[in-house]
Design a protein around this motif. Structure first.
Motif, PDB file in Angstrom:
ATOM      1  N   ASN A  18       0.809  -1.225   0.000  1.00 26.65           N
ATOM      2  CA  ASN A  18       0.000   0.000   0.000  1.00 26.65           C
ATOM      3  C   ASN A  18       0.842   1.275   0.000  1.00 26.65           C
ATOM      4  O   ASN A  18       0.302   2.376  -0.153  1.00 26.65           O
ATOM      5  N   SER A  19       2.148   1.128   0.216  1.00 25.08           N
ATOM      6  CA  SER A  19       3.015   2.313   0.290  1.00 25.08           C
ATOM      7  C   SER A  19       2.983   3.112  -1.005  1.00 25.08           C
ATOM      8  O   SER A  19       2.981   2.532  -2.101  1.00 25.08           O
ATOM      9  N   ILE A  20       3.008   4.431  -0.858  1.00 25.81           N
ATOM     10  CA  ILE A  20       3.085   5.297  -2.040  1.00 25.81           C
ATOM     11  C   ILE A  20       4.352   4.959  -2.827  1.00 25.81           C
ATOM     12  O   ILE A  20       4.347   4.936  -4.063  1.00 25.81           O
ATOM     13  N   ALA A  21       5.442   4.670  -2.105  1.00 24.99           N
ATOM     14  CA  ALA A  21       6.701   4.336  -2.784  1.00 24.99           C
ATOM     15  C   ALA A  21       6.550   3.109  -3.681  1.00 24.99           C
ATOM     16  O   ALA A  21       7.206   3.015  -4.722  1.00 24.99           O
ATOM     17  N   PRO A 190      -4.734  12.534   0.562  1.00 27.34           N
ATOM     18  CA  PRO A 190      -4.673  11.406   1.486  1.00 27.34           C
ATOM     19  C   PRO A 190      -4.854  10.051   0.792  1.00 27.34           C
ATOM     20  O   PRO A 190      -5.686   9.911  -0.099  1.00 27.34           O
ATOM     21  N   VAL A 191      -4.025   9.105   1.206  1.00 20.68           N
ATOM     22  CA  VAL A 191      -4.079   7.728   0.700  1.00 20.68           C
ATOM     23  C   VAL A 191      -3.972   6.819   1.915  1.00 20.68           C
ATOM     24  O   VAL A 191      -3.152   7.071   2.806  1.00 20.68           O
ATOM     25  N   LYS A 192      -4.775   5.760   1.953  1.00 22.17           N
ATOM     26  CA  LYS A 192      -4.760   4.875   3.115  1.00 22.17           C
ATOM     27  C   LYS A 192      -3.486   4.022   3.104  1.00 22.17           C
ATOM     28  O   LYS A 192      -3.343   3.119   2.278  1.00 22.17           O
ATOM     29  N   THR A 193      -2.567   4.363   3.989  1.00 17.94           N
ATOM     30  CA  THR A 193      -1.300   3.624   4.121  1.00 17.94           C
ATOM     31  C   THR A 193      -1.005   3.474   5.613  1.00 17.94           C
ATOM     32  O   THR A 193      -1.691   4.053   6.457  1.00 17.94           O
ATOM     33  N   LEU A 194       0.091   2.765   5.884  1.00 15.29           N
ATOM     34  CA  LEU A 194       0.511   2.572   7.273  1.00 15.29           C
ATOM     35  C   LEU A 194       0.751   3.923   7.966  1.00 15.29           C
ATOM     36  O   LEU A 194       0.234   4.186   9.055  1.00 15.29           O
TER      37      LEU A 194
HETATM   38  P1  NAD Z   1       4.156   4.174   4.444  1.00 12.89           P
HETATM   39  O1  NAD Z   1       3.998   3.887   5.878  1.00 12.89           O
HETATM   40  O2  NAD Z   1       3.873   3.104   3.485  1.00 12.89           O
HETATM   41  O3  NAD Z   1       5.613   4.758   4.135  1.00 12.89           O
HETATM   42  C1  NAD Z   1       6.372   5.474   5.087  1.00 12.89           C
HETATM   43  C2  NAD Z   1       7.753   4.896   5.012  1.00 12.89           C
HETATM   44  O4  NAD Z   1       8.680   5.606   5.853  1.00 12.89           O
HETATM   45  C3  NAD Z   1       7.784   3.431   5.472  1.00 12.89           C
HETATM   46  O5  NAD Z   1       8.332   2.620   4.465  1.00 12.89           O
HETATM   47  C4  NAD Z   1       8.704   3.464   6.688  1.00 12.89           C
HETATM   48  O6  NAD Z   1       9.438   2.283   6.854  1.00 12.89           O
HETATM   49  C5  NAD Z   1       9.595   4.646   6.296  1.00 12.89           C
HETATM   50  N1  NAD Z   1      10.392   5.107   7.455  1.00 12.89           N
HETATM   51  C6  NAD Z   1       9.927   5.604   8.628  1.00 12.89           C
HETATM   52  N2  NAD Z   1      10.973   5.828   9.460  1.00 12.89           N
HETATM   53  C7  NAD Z   1      12.104   5.474   8.785  1.00 12.89           C
HETATM   54  C8  NAD Z   1      13.485   5.444   9.103  1.00 12.89           C
HETATM   55  N3  NAD Z   1      13.946   5.864  10.306  1.00 12.89           N
HETATM   56  N4  NAD Z   1      14.377   4.992   8.176  1.00 12.89           N
HETATM   57  C9  NAD Z   1      13.940   4.581   6.945  1.00 12.89           C
HETATM   58  N5  NAD Z   1      12.633   4.584   6.584  1.00 12.89           N
HETATM   59  C10 NAD Z   1      11.737   5.019   7.499  1.00 12.89           C
HETATM   60  O7  NAD Z   1       3.193   5.428   4.164  1.00 12.89           O
HETATM   61  P2  NAD Z   1       3.050   6.400   2.896  1.00 12.89           P
HETATM   62  O8  NAD Z   1       1.764   7.079   3.094  1.00 12.89           O
HETATM   63  O9  NAD Z   1       3.319   5.665   1.660  1.00 12.89           O
HETATM   64  O10 NAD Z   1       4.187   7.473   3.168  1.00 12.89           O
HETATM   65  C11 NAD Z   1       5.180   7.793   2.225  1.00 12.89           C
HETATM   66  C12 NAD Z   1       5.375   9.300   2.153  1.00 12.89           C
HETATM   67  O11 NAD Z   1       4.224   9.893   1.593  1.00 12.89           O
HETATM   68  C13 NAD Z   1       5.589   9.973   3.498  1.00 12.89           C
HETATM   69  O12 NAD Z   1       6.543  11.019   3.361  1.00 12.89           O
HETATM   70  C14 NAD Z   1       4.233  10.559   3.780  1.00 12.89           C
HETATM   71  O13 NAD Z   1       4.277  11.660   4.675  1.00 12.89           O
HETATM   72  C15 NAD Z   1       3.862  10.988   2.384  1.00 12.89           C
HETATM   73  N6  NAD Z   1       2.461  11.297   2.161  1.00 12.89           N
HETATM   74  C16 NAD Z   1       1.504  10.384   2.490  1.00 12.89           C
HETATM   75  C17 NAD Z   1       0.179  10.704   2.287  1.00 12.89           C
HETATM   76  C18 NAD Z   1      -0.909   9.722   2.652  1.00 12.89           C
HETATM   77  O14 NAD Z   1      -2.046  10.141   2.834  1.00 12.89           O
HETATM   78  N7  NAD Z   1      -0.611   8.451   2.755  1.00 12.89           N
HETATM   79  C19 NAD Z   1      -0.185  11.954   1.731  1.00 12.89           C
HETATM   80  C20 NAD Z   1       0.815  12.837   1.409  1.00 12.89           C
HETATM   81  C21 NAD Z   1       2.134  12.519   1.628  1.00 12.89           C
END
Ligand code: NAD
Length: 267
Positions: A18-21, A190-194
């Motif tokens: 589900n990660s954005i990455a 917003p996207v539903k992720t961890l």
């Molecule tokens: P996600 O939980 O899938 O990804 C967050 C990642 O950060 C995880 O892989 C986690 O392991 C990593 N991380 C945290 N601490 C770390 C550390 N010390 N060392 C290495 N990696 C670390 O959630 P996501 O929503 O995919 O988040 C990815 C990015 O997108 C974040 O920057 C988040 O703020 C941003 N974002 C998310 C949303 C959303 O609604 N989901 C919206 C806008 C921006």
């Protein structure tokens, strides 16, 4: 031939499917990119390795981005495996859960330090090590959120961290531009992720944005397509920018009155 045939790059921030990455990784893979993955800790290894294997990416290494030694070790492995790289995806954020709800005035010094270190400084730390490997120029993308510029209740210190991240994007773009390296941010809806689930009231916010945004909620694939643009030659000389991938939410000044409750009487 894909848009990224012959290009190599690193993806930081896959925790699960589900990660954005992971959305970005899939888009890059579909265009022929060779990818390397880095994950945060041992617990995530069993999630990230099968995902990387599913797209034929053997380079999967642990790295806690708060540890300079770990980042140095990782980049030594990157240099040995890839030689040079063309792009880097930074999709990392963290703040202690108690900081992602309640009154902002109660933000702790330690919570502030952790949020800014993991969510903002890490981009600078990774850019510093990626820079020498981008001998032929390159592109970096990080992930930000609208809470950087407008108050989003409960996002609290993460909004401050994202504001610092967006400023860092501009300073990195200025500094690395002379070496033909571009640095941009995607401001995702917003996207539903961890990570998102850690913010109090996230489900309600997701629903609200889906109602208010002209094009509703987004998904990881939408972000992946925008990342393709920002990491490819299609965006040559675009740098230091924040690109919204939010269904248009950021243009709205007020929700459609049709969405307001029946108890909201006409003046
Ligand atoms: P996600 O939980 O899938 O990804 C967050 C990642 O950060 C995880 O892989 C986690 O392991 C990593 N991380 C945290 N601490 C770390 C550390 N010390 N060392 C290495 N990696 C670390 O959630 P996501 O929503 O995919 O988040 C990815 C990015 O997108 C974040 O920057 C988040 O703020 C941003 N974002 C998310 C949303 C959303 O609604 N989901 C919206 C806008 C921006």
């Amino acid at each position: 031939m894909g848009l990224f045939s012959g290009k190599k790059g690193l993806i930081f921030g896959v925790a699960n499917k589900n990660s954005i990455a992971w959305g970005i990784a899939q888009a890059l893979h579909a265009e022929g990119a060779e990818l390397g993955f880095s994950y945060a800790g041992e617990i995530l290894k069993k999630r990230v390795e099968p995902l990387a294997a599913s797209i034929g990416a053997p380079f999967v290494e642990e790295c806690d981005v708060t540890d300079d030694g770990a980042i140095d070790t990782l980049f030594a492995k990157v240099a040995a495996h890839f030689g040079t790289i063309d792009f880097l995806v930074h999709s990392i954020a963290f703040a202690p859960s108690e900081e992602l709800g309640g009154r902002f005035v109660n933000t702790s010094r330690n919570g502030f330090r952790i949020a800014l270190d993991v969510s903002c400084y890490s981009l600078i730390a990774l850019a510093k090590r990626a820079h020498p490997l981008m001998a032929n120029g390159g592109a970096m993308v990080t992930m930000t959120y609208f809470g950087a510029e407008k108050v989003t209740p409960n996002y609290n210190v993460m909004g401050v961290a994202k504001a610092a991240l967006e400023a860092s994007v501009r300073y990195l773009a200025w500094d690395l531009g002379k070496d033909q390296i571009r640095v941009n941010a995607i401001s995702a809806g917003p996207v539903k992720t961890l990570a998102a689930s850690g913010v109090s009231g996230f489900r309600k916010s997701l629903h609200y944005v889906g109602q208010v945004a002209p094009m509703g909620n987004i998904d990881q694939e939408d972000v992946g397509q925008a990342a393709l643009f920002l990491l490819s030659n299609l965006s040559t000389r675009i740098t230091g920018e924040v690109l919204y991938v939010d269904g248009g939410y950021n243009i709205m000044g007020a929700p459609d009155p049709a969405l307001m409750g029946a108890d909201a009487k006409e003046a």
